[in-house]
Design a protein around this motif. Structure first.
Motif, PDB file in Angstrom:
ATOM      1  N   PHE A 171      -4.299  40.951  73.307  1.00 18.55           N
ATOM      2  CA  PHE A 171      -5.534  41.633  73.676  1.00 18.55           C
ATOM      3  C   PHE A 171      -6.263  42.141  72.426  1.00 18.55           C
ATOM      4  CE2 PHE A 171      -7.640  45.702  74.753  1.00 18.55           C
ATOM      5  CZ  PHE A 171      -8.594  45.209  75.635  1.00 18.55           C
ATOM      6  N   ALA A 172      -5.488  42.519  71.405  1.00 17.48           N
ATOM      7  CA  ALA A 172      -6.089  43.041  70.172  1.00 17.48           C
ATOM      8  C   ALA A 172      -6.858  41.968  69.408  1.00 17.48           C
ATOM      9  CB  ALA A 172      -5.012  43.647  69.284  1.00 17.48           C
ATOM     10  N   VAL A 173      -6.461  40.692  69.551  1.00 17.13           N
ATOM     11  CA  VAL A 173      -7.172  39.599  68.862  1.00 17.13           C
ATOM     12  C   VAL A 173      -8.294  39.058  69.732  1.00 17.13           C
ATOM     13  CG1 VAL A 173      -5.164  39.007  67.473  1.00 17.13           C
ATOM     14  CG2 VAL A 173      -5.513  37.891  69.680  1.00 17.13           C
ATOM     15  N   HIS A 174      -8.644  39.807  70.772  1.00 14.28           N
ATOM     16  CA  HIS A 174      -9.806  39.528  71.612  1.00 14.28           C
ATOM     17  C   HIS A 174      -9.679  38.222  72.403  1.00 14.28           C
ATOM     18  CE1 HIS A 174     -11.741  42.883  69.625  1.00 14.28           C
ATOM     19  NE2 HIS A 174     -11.499  42.319  68.450  1.00 14.28           N
ATOM     20  N   LEU A 175      -8.465  37.946  72.866  1.00 12.88           N
ATOM     21  CA  LEU A 175      -8.308  36.828  73.806  1.00 12.88           C
ATOM     22  C   LEU A 175      -8.792  37.275  75.186  1.00 12.88           C
ATOM     23  CD1 LEU A 175      -4.864  35.195  72.934  1.00 12.88           C
ATOM     24  CD2 LEU A 175      -7.155  34.293  72.510  1.00 12.88           C
ATOM     25  N   PRO A 176      -9.467  36.387  75.904  1.00 16.91           N
ATOM     26  CA  PRO A 176     -10.011  36.781  77.227  1.00 16.91           C
ATOM     27  C   PRO A 176      -8.921  36.862  78.295  1.00 16.91           C
ATOM     28  CG  PRO A 176     -10.481  34.484  76.804  1.00 16.91           C
ATOM     29  CD  PRO A 176      -9.828  34.981  75.557  1.00 16.91           C
ATOM     30  N   ILE A 209      -4.428  49.468  68.195  1.00 18.54           N
ATOM     31  CA  ILE A 209      -4.906  48.602  69.275  1.00 18.54           C
ATOM     32  C   ILE A 209      -5.703  49.455  70.257  1.00 18.54           C
ATOM     33  CG2 ILE A 209      -4.213  47.073  71.152  1.00 18.54           C
ATOM     34  CD1 ILE A 209      -1.730  46.380  69.571  1.00 18.54           C
ATOM     35  N   ALA A 210      -6.858  48.950  70.646  1.00 13.28           N
ATOM     36  CA  ALA A 210      -7.711  49.704  71.575  1.00 13.28           C
ATOM     37  C   ALA A 210      -6.990  49.904  72.909  1.00 13.28           C
ATOM     38  CB  ALA A 210      -9.024  48.946  71.791  1.00 13.28           C
TER      39      ALA A 210
END
Length: 596
Positions: A358-363, A428-429
């Motif tokens: 999720f941190a690497v912006h995978l959908p 991580i957000a």
């Protein structure tokens, strides 16, 4: 002084000195002189006059009524003595008022008139006779005493409602009594290791010992230990104990044990053959190899993530993370690491992988990925067995299993908490756990995915090959029931319990018709009802935000309530299906008798 007392009471002393007052009674405080006398009864056949005793005074009394006998003799049937009437019948003294004797009047019977008909008797109809008889039976049941509260219950009565009811009872024990007891303990240990409940183990032991000819047997199951006592009336009692220290997933072996017990209860398998077959079951290889079980873990996670609303990418990530979890589980198990830490490491691994992707912006939705990974780690079978034991009267065994299940939950929660804390440290957000996910597939496709997911669970539990598809069908029906109950507005808390009742009901019918215990079909089907998403959301909120600890704890309690309600629903469905499976049990026993 005595005379003064008598005067105070208004009584006069006897002028003749005989101790009687004017009424012929003994005054209070006076000690009477008792003279022994012999009583005789005047003859009733006539008025014969008795001669007076010498020295006695002539009797004086009231004049006899007209037509009566002379007053000189005693009346007919009256008691008398040689010295005259007894003291209680003594005539009053001078000055006493005579007491008039009134003879009782007896009404004369009324003779019916000549030629008159006798009184008619009313005839009772047949319905009145039956009603009277029924009323008498009801009254007799009401007045009949209850059975003594301390009367012992026959051990064979414990088999009522089980698949082994009415076992064949031989006239003499089969082979050695000690060998029979050892076989019963080995059978119980095997069933416990394969995941059977305490009630099923107890009924199996009772059916086996009864069918092999042992009487006066008692069985006690306490958590991990099984004890059996044999106390014959004219023999030496013996008690044996066995402790179960390991467990494994082998529903196929549990099915084989169930069939063996059914055949022994039918009276067609002796002790030697039964021992040989039980040893063969313990040495028998599981139906699915390890690699297929590992793949089934990943397939279940991928399919369930798709049902929750995750896309194809989320399903693929869930598949890969579960393969990694399976490998870690095997390595740690080979190192003999306790299950608590193995479960904690697995949940940590699943959660940290989802957060990092999720941190690497995978959908992807990391919450759904985590749920797909931890759902198979939940102790579903243990919870169902513990609930069943608690309801069926094994509180100690249920408490032990509940404690073990809650430790597993604690390990899952600890792993999620540690992974969430590590994510916060890595920057991580935070995840929006309140996010809802729309369906990713049409409803018919979701139903098919549920069936495939339940089949994958059955493979991971090493169930029999021919039970995989029936188990999947029960899971599909349960999912349809879950959707239908949800549309009625019951709520997310009661809908899983209602669906679990349907699953438990169908699981017993399907399992017994296929020669298997209900647990083998019910547990894989009920796994889809567990609120894995609620568990992750609650634990994540309580970990990343200290002000939300109360909210997270409330969510965990809600999840626990849903899980316990689902487990109780499975047990309730099993009990509701018992009246409908008696014929199935008899049919199975007859079929196995014909095979022999």
């Amino acid at each position: 002084m005595a005379e003064a007392e008598h005067g105070a009471h208004g009584a006069t002393t006897d002028p003749d000195g005989e101790g009687y007052d004017s009424h012929g009674d003994i005054p209070a405080g006076t000690i009477p002189q008792i003279t022994p006398v012999a009583f005789t009864t005047a003859p009733t056949g006539g008025a014969t006059e008795a001669p007076p005793a010498p020295g006695s005074a002539p009797a004086s009394g009231p004049a006899p009524a007209s037509g009566s006998a002379a007053a000189s003799g005693p009346a007919l049937g009256e008691r008398t003595t040689p010295a005259g009437p007894p003291p209680s019948s003594a005539p009053p003294h001078a000055g006493a008022q005579p007491v008039q004797q009134v003879a009782p009047t007896v009404p004369e019977p009324v003779e019916p008139a000549p030629g008159a008909a006798p009184p008619a008797t009313q005839q009772i109809s047949a319905s009145q006779v039956r009603a009277n008889a029924a009323a008498k039976r009801v009254l007799a049941r009401l007045m009949r005493g209850e059975n003594p509260p301390t009367a012992p219950m026959s051990l064979v009565d414990r088999l009522a409602g089980s698949p082994y009811a009415n076992p064949a009872i031989p006239a003499a024990p089969d082979e050695s009594e000690r060998r029979t007891l050892d076989f019963a303990l080995e059978l119980a240990e095997t069933m416990f290791r394969y995941g059977a409940g305490a009630l099923e183990v107890e009924t199996s032991m009772i059916a086996v010992t009864t069918a092999l000819g042992l009487r006066h047997v008692e069985v006690d199951i306490t958590n991990q230990s099984v004890a059996i006592n044999h106390a014959p009336k004219d023999g030496t009692p013996s008690t044996l104990l066995r402790v179960v220290r390991s467990w494994t997933s082998n529903y196929a072996g549990l099915v084989l044990v169930h069939r063996l017990v059914t055949e022994i209860a039918a009276g067609g398998v002796g002790l030697n053959e039964a021992s040989r077959r039980l040893q063969g079951i313990a040495r028998r290889a599981k139906p699915f190899p390890k690699w297929s079980v590992t793949v089934a873990f990943g397939v279940f996670a991928a399919l369930f993530v798709g049902v929750l609303g995750g896309g194809q990418l989320a399903s693929l990530i869930a598949f890969g993370s579960n393969l990694l979890v399976s490998l870690v589980w095997r390595v740690l198990g080979r190192w003999r690491v306790p299950d608590f830490f193995v479960t904690m490491a697995s949940s940590f691994l699943v959660t940290i992988i989802a957060l990092m992707l999720f941190a690497v912006h995978l959908p992807i939705a990391p919450a759904i990925v985590v749920v797909g990974g931890i759902l198979l780690l939940l102790p579903t079978a243990r919870l169902v067995s513990a609930t069943q034991d608690a309801i069926n009267g094994f509180p100690v065994t249920a408490a032990g299993r509940y404690l073990s299940a809650f430790l597993t939950f604690a390990a899952l929660v600890a792993g999620i908490a540690v992974a969430s804390a590590v994510g916060e440290m890595l920057g991580i957000a935070r995840i929006d756990v309140t996010e809802t996910f729309p369906p990713a597939y049409p409803y018919p496709v979701e139903v098919l995915m549920i069936g495939a997911a339940v089949a994958a669970i059955a493979v991971t539990e090493q169930t029999s090959r021919r039970l995989v598809l029936p188990t999947a069908a029960v899971g599909i029906v349960g999912y349809l029931a879950l959707t239908g109950v949800g549309l009625l507005g019951v709520g997310d808390r009661l809908a899983p319990a209602a669906s679990a009742v349907v699953m438990g009901f169908l699981a017993r019918i399907v399992a017994l018709r296929l020669g298997a215990p209900q647990l083998v079909v019910a547990v894989p089907a009920a796994l889809i009802l567990l609120p894995g998403l609620t568990i992750f959301r609650s634990m994540y909120v309580a970990t990343v935000d200290a002000s939300q600890i109360t909210t997270g704890a409330g969510g965990m309690l809600t999840a626990m309530a849903i899980i316990l309600a689902a487990a109780a629903g499975v047990v309730l469905g099993d009990n509701l299906a018992r009246p409908f499976t008696r014929s199935a049990t008899s049919l199975e026993r007859r079929r196995r008798s014909r095979r022999r």
